[in-house]
Design an enzyme around this catalytic site. Structure first.
Site, mmCIF file in Angstrom:
data_model
loop_
_atom_site.group_PDB
_atom_site.id
_atom_site.type_symbol
_atom_site.label_atom_id
_atom_site.label_comp_id
_atom_site.label_asym_id
_atom_site.label_seq_id
_atom_site.Cartn_x
_atom_site.Cartn_y
_atom_site.Cartn_z
ATOM 1 N N SER A 110 0.848 -1.195 0.000
ATOM 2 C CA SER A 110 0.000 0.000 0.000
ATOM 3 C C SER A 110 0.882 1.244 0.000
ATOM 4 C CB SER A 110 -0.890 0.022 1.241
ATOM 5 O OG SER A 110 -1.451 1.312 1.359
ATOM 6 N N HIS B 278 -1.386 -1.233 -4.187
ATOM 7 C CA HIS B 278 -2.628 -0.967 -3.471
ATOM 8 C C HIS B 278 -2.730 0.539 -3.201
ATOM 9 C CE1 HIS B 278 -5.986 -2.261 -0.876
ATOM 10 N NE2 HIS B 278 -5.592 -1.316 -0.031
ATOM 11 N N ASP C 31 -4.879 3.422 -1.442
ATOM 12 C CA ASP C 31 -5.890 3.658 -0.414
ATOM 13 C C ASP C 31 -6.505 5.041 -0.564
ATOM 14 O OD1 ASP C 31 -6.078 1.292 1.224
ATOM 15 O OD2 ASP C 31 -3.987 1.667 1.767
ATOM 16 N N MET D 275 -9.164 7.713 0.534
ATOM 17 C CA MET D 275 -10.002 8.049 1.711
ATOM 18 C C MET D 275 -10.552 9.455 1.546
ATOM 19 S SD MET D 275 -7.636 6.579 4.777
ATOM 20 C CE MET D 275 -6.636 5.099 4.580
ATOM 21 N N HIS E 48 -8.597 0.893 -3.585
ATOM 22 C CA HIS E 48 -9.482 0.596 -2.449
ATOM 23 C C HIS E 48 -10.201 1.883 -2.078
ATOM 24 C CE1 HIS E 48 -9.606 -0.639 2.091
ATOM 25 N NE2 HIS E 48 -10.805 -0.585 1.547
ATOM 26 N N MET F 152 -12.300 3.955 0.068
ATOM 27 C CA MET F 152 -12.912 4.142 1.388
ATOM 28 C C MET F 152 -13.614 5.495 1.334
ATOM 29 S SD MET F 152 -9.717 2.662 3.568
ATOM 30 C CE MET F 152 -8.619 2.821 2.183
ATOM 31 N N MET G 293 -11.356 -6.651 5.528
ATOM 32 C CA MET G 293 -10.516 -5.719 6.306
ATOM 33 C C MET G 293 -10.114 -6.392 7.613
ATOM 34 S SD MET G 293 -10.076 -3.071 4.480
ATOM 35 C CE MET G 293 -9.115 -2.152 5.693
ATOM 36 N N GLY H 53 -2.807 3.295 8.429
ATOM 37 C CA GLY H 53 -1.831 2.210 8.333
ATOM 38 C C GLY H 53 -1.248 1.936 9.706
ATOM 39 N N ASP I 162 -6.508 -6.919 4.249
ATOM 40 C CA ASP I 162 -5.916 -5.589 4.304
ATOM 41 C C ASP I 162 -5.842 -5.080 5.736
ATOM 42 O OD1 ASP I 162 -5.086 -3.009 3.827
ATOM 43 O OD2 ASP I 162 -6.867 -2.403 2.696
ATOM 44 N N GLY I 163 -4.588 -4.904 6.210
ATOM 45 C CA GLY I 163 -4.358 -4.279 7.504
ATOM 46 C C GLY I 163 -3.600 -5.162 8.478
ATOM 47 N N GLY J 161 1.306 -2.438 4.018
ATOM 48 C CA GLY J 161 1.817 -1.070 3.951
ATOM 49 C C GLY J 161 3.094 -0.941 4.749
HETATM 50 C C1 DX5 Z 1 -6.267 0.951 6.043
HETATM 51 C C2 DX5 Z 1 -5.803 0.723 4.617
HETATM 52 C C3 DX5 Z 1 -4.697 -0.260 4.485
HETATM 53 C C4 DX5 Z 1 -3.419 0.139 5.142
HETATM 54 C C5 DX5 Z 1 -2.607 -1.070 5.447
HETATM 55 O O1 DX5 Z 1 -7.318 1.816 6.032
HETATM 56 O O2 DX5 Z 1 -6.894 0.262 3.826
HETATM 57 O O3 DX5 Z 1 -4.482 -0.584 3.123
HETATM 58 O O4 DX5 Z 1 -2.649 0.992 4.341
HETATM 59 O O5 DX5 Z 1 -1.495 -0.654 6.150
HETATM 60 P P1 DX5 Z 1 -0.692 -1.616 7.123
HETATM 61 O O6 DX5 Z 1 -0.163 -2.751 6.296
HETATM 62 O O7 DX5 Z 1 0.370 -0.715 7.650
HETATM 63 O O8 DX5 Z 1 -1.651 -2.102 8.170
HETATM 64 ZN ZN ZN Z 2 -6.520 -0.625 1.747
#
Ligand code: DX5
Ligand code: ZN
Length: 219
Positions: free
Chosen positions: A9, A34, A36, A38, A67, A69, A139, A146, A178-179, A200
């Site tokens: 990510s 990936h 993200d 938001m 992705h 959000m 999720m 992250g 993811d996460g 990420g």
């Molecule tokens: C969270 C994101 C993830 C995030 C993952 O809202 O959708 O993609 O970047 O990050 P890590 O791997 O650091 O948990």
């Molecule tokens: Zn994500």
């Protein structure tokens, strides 16, 4: 046999040089990038939109895994398709009953469609989308940031989801997590039924990015 794919990510990368960050993960053996997205509404933070996706498009031949959000994702999918997205993931929590029509619209634009559930949403909410989906995303942290810890209840959700896919003749469907994915928990996540791992912090904090990506893949 399902292929294991690693999707770093860029949220964990340096936003002042995102093109170079994308080139770095590409050169380190990633399978997808990936992205993200938001909006400050569906989740509190704001990251970036379709213009960023368009800017990074020339920096890699890898698929861009977007992705969303965001609230009302259906109003943005044309922009992301035009920007060069290969996969667009939309949340059950944002689409409600419209999820199937939103996924169809994504596919009409020539983009792969993925449905997503948050940690507090039962994984069964994805069952109705399996027929339309090119990928399913579970999720494993609350979306928005992250660097959070993997929520262990995700394992059971993955087992139920993979079992449902197999029982419905969709053995080869990609299931993404993811996460909070790390070198320590990647193997158990894959064993529970996922085959696409978003990472990420684990990838961007690594001193040996290539080594970390191979380790996540179980090599
Ligand atoms: C969270 C994101 C993830 C995030 C993952 O809202 O959708 O993609 O970047 O990050 P890590 O791997 O650091 O948990
Ligand atoms: Zn994500």
């Amino acid at each position: 046999m399902l292929e294991t794919k690693i999707a770093p990510s860029i949220l964990a990368g340096n936003f002042s040089c995102v093109g170079e960050e994308v080139e770095r993960i590409t050169a380190s053996g990633a399978d997808l990038v990936h992205c993200d997205v938001m909006d400050g509404n569906f989740v509190p933070p704001i990251t970036f939109g379709a213009q960023m996706v368009q800017s990074i498009r020339p920096h890699t031949a890898l698929g861009l895994d977007c992705h969303l959000m965001v609230l009302h994702p259906e109003t943005h999918i044309e922009d992301f398709a035009r920007a060069g997205a290969d996969i667009i993931s939309v949340h059950v929590e944002a689409c409600g009953k419209k999820i199937l029509s939103v996924m169809r619209k994504i596919k009409e634009l020539g983009v792969r469609a993925c449905s997503v559930v948050n940690p507090e949403t039962p994984v069964e909410a994805l069952f109705d989308t399996v027929e339309e989906a090119d990928m399913l995303l579970v999720m494993s942290v609350h979306p928005g940031w992250g660097g959070q810890k993997f929520i262990p209840e995700t394992f059971e959700k993955l087992r139920r989801l993979r079992a449902f896919c197999i029982a419905n003749g969709k053995d080869e469907l990609d299931i993404e997590v993811d996460g909070g994915v790390t070198e320590e928990n990647a193997k158990s996540i894959l064993e529970a039924g996922a085959n696409v791992l978003v990472a990420g912090s684990a990838v961007f904090r690594a001193t040996d990015m290539r080594g970390t990506i191979s380790e996540l893949r179980g090599e």
